[in-house]
Design a protein around this motif. Sequence first.
Motif, PDB file in Angstrom:
ATOM      1  N   GLY A  88      36.921  39.791  49.741  1.00  0.00           N
ATOM      2  CA  GLY A  88      36.589  38.418  50.080  1.00  0.00           C
ATOM      3  C   GLY A  88      35.095  38.219  50.136  1.00  0.00           C
ATOM      4  N   ILE A  89      34.699  36.957  50.143  1.00  0.00           N
ATOM      5  CA  ILE A  89      33.277  36.635  50.175  1.00  0.00           C
ATOM      6  C   ILE A  89      33.080  35.293  50.861  1.00  0.00           C
ATOM      7  CG2 ILE A  89      33.111  35.367  47.974  1.00  0.00           C
ATOM      8  CD1 ILE A  89      30.578  37.267  47.477  1.00  0.00           C
ATOM      9  N   ARG A  90      31.916  35.107  51.457  1.00  0.00           N
ATOM     10  CA  ARG A  90      31.646  33.895  52.221  1.00  0.00           C
ATOM     11  C   ARG A  90      30.836  32.879  51.410  1.00  0.00           C
ATOM     12  NH1 ARG A  90      33.330  33.905  57.222  1.00  0.00           N
ATOM     13  NH2 ARG A  90      33.807  35.901  58.222  1.00  0.00           N
ATOM     14  N   SER A 140      46.788  30.134  52.852  1.00  0.00           N
ATOM     15  CA  SER A 140      47.005  31.256  51.948  1.00  0.00           C
ATOM     16  C   SER A 140      48.328  31.087  51.221  1.00  0.00           C
ATOM     17  CB  SER A 140      46.988  32.588  52.709  1.00  0.00           C
ATOM     18  OG  SER A 140      48.076  32.668  53.601  1.00  0.00           O
ATOM     19  N   ILE A 141      48.424  31.758  50.070  1.00  0.00           N
ATOM     20  CA  ILE A 141      49.650  31.782  49.269  1.00  0.00           C
ATOM     21  C   ILE A 141      49.915  33.229  48.896  1.00  0.00           C
ATOM     22  CG2 ILE A 141      50.780  30.995  47.160  1.00  0.00           C
ATOM     23  CD1 ILE A 141      48.842  28.635  47.107  1.00  0.00           C
ATOM     24  N   SER A 162      53.077  42.844  45.438  1.00  0.00           N
ATOM     25  CA  SER A 162      52.883  41.494  45.960  1.00  0.00           C
ATOM     26  C   SER A 162      51.393  41.177  45.959  1.00  0.00           C
ATOM     27  CB  SER A 162      53.470  41.345  47.357  1.00  0.00           C
ATOM     28  OG  SER A 162      52.895  42.278  48.242  1.00  0.00           O
ATOM     29  N   PHE A 163      51.096  39.886  46.056  1.00  0.00           N
ATOM     30  CA  PHE A 163      49.729  39.409  45.868  1.00  0.00           C
ATOM     31  C   PHE A 163      49.512  38.204  46.772  1.00  0.00           C
ATOM     32  CE2 PHE A 163      46.690  36.632  43.590  1.00  0.00           C
ATOM     33  CZ  PHE A 163      45.607  37.501  43.492  1.00  0.00           C
ATOM     34  N   ALA A 164      48.294  38.045  47.313  1.00  0.00           N
ATOM     35  CA  ALA A 164      47.983  36.894  48.164  1.00  0.00           C
ATOM     36  C   ALA A 164      46.555  36.445  47.923  1.00  0.00           C
ATOM     37  CB  ALA A 164      48.184  37.246  49.634  1.00  0.00           C
ATOM     38  N   ILE A 165      46.354  35.138  47.976  1.00  0.00           N
ATOM     39  CA  ILE A 165      45.010  34.551  47.923  1.00  0.00           C
ATOM     40  C   ILE A 165      44.919  33.489  49.008  1.00  0.00           C
ATOM     41  CG2 ILE A 165      44.611  34.986  45.473  1.00  0.00           C
ATOM     42  CD1 ILE A 165      45.313  32.063  44.943  1.00  0.00           C
ATOM     43  N   GLY A 166      43.698  33.218  49.455  1.00  0.00           N
ATOM     44  CA  GLY A 166      43.556  32.197  50.478  1.00  0.00           C
ATOM     45  C   GLY A 166      42.142  32.056  50.960  1.00  0.00           C
ATOM     46  N   GLY A 167      42.006  31.288  52.017  1.00  0.00           N
ATOM     47  CA  GLY A 167      40.700  31.067  52.597  1.00  0.00           C
ATOM     48  C   GLY A 167      40.786  30.847  54.098  1.00  0.00           C
ATOM     49  N   SER A 168      39.787  31.355  54.827  1.00  0.00           N
ATOM     50  CA  SER A 168      39.646  31.106  56.262  1.00  0.00           C
ATOM     51  C   SER A 168      38.482  30.145  56.455  1.00  0.00           C
ATOM     52  CB  SER A 168      39.372  32.410  57.020  1.00  0.00           C
ATOM     53  OG  SER A 168      40.434  33.316  56.863  1.00  0.00           O
ATOM     54  N   ASN A 169      38.693  29.172  57.313  1.00  0.00           N
ATOM     55  CA  ASN A 169      37.675  28.150  57.536  1.00  0.00           C
ATOM     56  C   ASN A 169      37.298  27.479  56.214  1.00  0.00           C
ATOM     57  OD1 ASN A 169      35.811  26.507  58.808  1.00  0.00           O
ATOM     58  ND2 ASN A 169      34.326  28.136  59.209  1.00  0.00           N
ATOM     59  N   ALA A 196      32.828  29.464  55.656  1.00  0.00           N
ATOM     60  CA  ALA A 196      34.075  29.701  54.917  1.00  0.00           C
ATOM     61  C   ALA A 196      34.130  31.109  54.331  1.00  0.00           C
ATOM     62  CB  ALA A 196      34.211  28.665  53.812  1.00  0.00           C
ATOM     63  N   PHE A 197      35.355  31.627  54.241  1.00  0.00           N
ATOM     64  CA  PHE A 197      35.606  32.954  53.680  1.00  0.00           C
ATOM     65  C   PHE A 197      36.826  32.863  52.766  1.00  0.00           C
ATOM     66  CE2 PHE A 197      37.614  37.228  53.956  1.00  0.00           C
ATOM     67  CZ  PHE A 197      36.557  37.992  53.471  1.00  0.00           C
ATOM     68  N   PHE A 198      36.680  33.304  51.509  1.00  0.00           N
ATOM     69  CA  PHE A 198      37.771  33.242  50.540  1.00  0.00           C
ATOM     70  C   PHE A 198      38.143  34.663  50.122  1.00  0.00           C
ATOM     71  CE2 PHE A 198      35.359  29.303  50.276  1.00  0.00           C
ATOM     72  CZ  PHE A 198      36.374  28.367  50.437  1.00  0.00           C
ATOM     73  N   PHE A 199      39.451  34.920  50.004  1.00  0.00           N
ATOM     74  CA  PHE A 199      39.899  36.300  49.855  1.00  0.00           C
ATOM     75  C   PHE A 199      41.076  36.416  48.899  1.00  0.00           C
ATOM     76  CE2 PHE A 199      42.443  34.452  53.223  1.00  0.00           C
ATOM     77  CZ  PHE A 199      43.730  34.911  52.954  1.00  0.00           C
ATOM     78  N   ALA A 200      41.307  37.664  48.462  1.00  0.00           N
ATOM     79  CA  ALA A 200      42.485  38.024  47.672  1.00  0.00           C
ATOM     80  C   ALA A 200      42.977  39.377  48.151  1.00  0.00           C
ATOM     81  CB  ALA A 200      42.138  38.083  46.191  1.00  0.00           C
ATOM     82  N   LYS A 201      44.317  39.556  48.122  1.00  0.00           N
ATOM     83  CA  LYS A 201      44.928  40.804  48.586  1.00  0.00           C
ATOM     84  C   LYS A 201      46.008  41.233  47.606  1.00  0.00           C
ATOM     85  CE  LYS A 201      44.176  40.032  53.532  1.00  0.00           C
ATOM     86  NZ  LYS A 201      44.736  40.242  54.887  1.00  0.00           N
TER      87      LYS A 201
END
Length: 864
Positions: free
Chosen positions: A255-257, A807-808, A817-824, A854-859
């Motif tokens: 993730g990155i801000r 997040s999704i 499995s896979f997830a993407i999303g954002g905090s704040n 804001a922080f956006f991420f992928a898992k």
Amino acid sequence: MSKFYFTFLLVLVAAHAFAQKYKVAGLVKDENGKGIPGVIIQEMGTNAKGITNDQGVYQMYVHYGNATLIVDFEGFDKVKREIHGIGTQNFILKSIGKTKPATIVGSRNLKTRSEDLTSPVEIIDVKKIASLNGQFDLTQLLQFVSTSLNSNRQIGADGTDNIDQVSIHGMGPDQMLLLVNGKRRHQSALINLSGSYGRGNSSADLNTIPVAAIDRIEILKDGAAAQYGSDAVAGVVNIILKETTNGFSANANAGIRKAKYNRDSSFVDGLNYNANLNYGAVIGRKGFINVTADYNFRNHTNRSNTQPDSIVRKQFGDPRVYNGSITFNASLPINENLEIYSFGGYNYRQTESFAFSRTLLKKDSLYKIYPNGFDPVISRNIEDRAATVGVRTKWNGFNVDVSNTYGFNKFHYKVNHSLNESFGKGTPTSMDAGGFKTNQNVTNLNLSQFYDDILQGVNLAFGAEYRMDWYNIFSGDYFSYRTYDPLKPTGARGFRGYSPAEEISKKRYNAAGYVDVEAKISKRLSVSAAGRYDYYNDLGSAVSGKGGLRFNITNELTLCGSYGIGFRAPSLAQQYFSNATVNPTTAPLNIPTEKVIARTGSEVLKTLGIPDLKFENTQNASAGLTFSPDKNFSVSVEGYYIKVQNRIILAGPISQNDRLVGPGLQKLHIDEARFFTNSLSTSTAGADLTIKYGAELGAGKLNIAVGANYNTMAIDTIKTTERLEGKQASYLNRRERYFILSAAPPTKVNLTLDYTVDNLTFMARGNYFGKMELINNYFGQLDKTGKVYTEKDYVDIYKPVIQTDVSIAYKFDEYLSFAIGGSNILNVYPTMSKPNKTISGGAWDSVQMGNNGAFFFAKVFYNF
């Protein structure tokens, strides 16, 4: 050669087919009789497995006629069953939402579940929430999931930047006890000294335990000193490690801000990536081992470019962190009555954070080293390790648990991009600044037995504990602390090292015994009582007690409540930490004076008449109602009250200008003295609200969860010694009082919605943080006209804010499995102040959701 490989392959296939010779088939369904698709059924100790189809039907081949099958599916209780040669094996899985997982914390009854307890316990399914949230470390994950728990990441607070302080209901970090698998966890060697939440406290470091190693977390939101001893003033956090045996699983997160207020105008910063590997396997027939390796990197953020006319730090933001961990959990049953278990781990963390910006005058001989000024970099090497070994057995009808837990934490400072100005030319720019370390060893003996023929069932538990603690301060190299020219600042700029005069090595022991009774008086009424006696070789004895009840008013409505008295022992760090800063003199022959934090028993404290530290005394009360008409809906509200007397604070400074004690400080060449003392009495009251609702919606399942906390704290009294009578404002000024009172927002609300349809899950969450107030640097100062700043000038008001997360997640199959999303995602910040006003040196103190935006991420998750 090719014939050899072909023959070898045929042998392997034949051996595999021969080994798996027993056919097993059946149906896996839920409590309503509906088949559950995608469930993996595994034979314990082998790679044989089957998976259910859309109707919940499976078919597989196992190796043995007495094979044990494991059915473990998210959202349901795990089932283990030996087939006894029967080829048809049907399973009915009970949902966790109905049965709830068995809990350890708050009860000694091995059959107790959370709905049977007399004190409120919040259970967090870490396996589930970790896949949908943008926080990669444990403390921040809990900060945005639990409303009763708070962990504001501190910035600009020396070592506290690296140990996230965690508290329950806004109490001190050292007033919360951490357990792992029900066993006491050691504290960090760090004691918080800078202007931050938790000043004067030491706490356990939750981030030494990787999220990937955790099954669930239990938060007991009630005082529990009578059950667990010191530190359990506000409650207990119990981390339950994974026991899965399904082979390998891997997880990669990145993730990155979004970079706002960054001085170099970068669009993004604060790169954060995490990778972990978990392996679980069967030992023998019924044992297990689960191991997790985890690596987490977090880069600097910079939020210093807010007001060009008010810059005190060119670098203000998160430290750079390299964090590596390995954690294990294992059990080996020897026979039906004997089990050996062990768990623990090792964590190593290296961090780098920036101190306040410095400049040198052109006429200074060292100007050429840093002609553009410099930002000292404070580096910490933090080492942490823990291990528990125990035996569970039965004796005369009692369940017996004997264990030994060892913990170690070391905090080592280094200063780079700095200098020792008093040394002059030739000064090193990197220095070892010393540090501190702590050890703890706890031996436990616990016995419990359930009597089903007394009343409606009585559980009796009793036991003993013996604990030893060690604390050490070790010095740095002489450039980091020594003064060569009394006219100039001493030691390393940015962080002065610890000197040999501050070195110390201390230890103490604590012996305790307890008794705990839980009784079901009738089908509707249950009661509990616990008592504990503790003896410390340097503090004396303490007695704790607690009683509680649970009454089922109806099948759907339950009342519970408890009251207890307890204690908290001062940490060895609070007793024996010391630190000195040498003030530059105005003439070469003058004797320099020092600003000190003085330890217990020192000449400084004798001069001030400060007694040795003693126990904090506590009272806890709670009462709550739970309404749960069915498995899809529940609502609970719990009120609490916490009274702490003789609360330990870091008091001062007391100046040599004081009319009564000043002459004594002058003789010791002390300019200002601070010290730890039992001076504070506080009262905390509040309420927790929890609502959970689940329903079928369209083709999927909707879950709604609401958590809310209202919390208020009052300072009742501040006691001084007879020699310092009337100096409450010097003991704890208004600014320091606000740090204590604003440890948690007065209101915190969490609304989470997740919707699952087939293999797709959507999550949306809003976190509301109430208004907070802190006193800034203008307090007691004069403005440009010479007038004293007014309250409007020195009170920073942080208005209520809402953080929004989304997040999704998509599950391709049982493996990937896979997830993407954002905090704040709306990039919300707390109300801005001015860097020259805040104690952090940035435009915000560390409040609410923090100040990184804001922080956006992928898992990505993969099961081998």
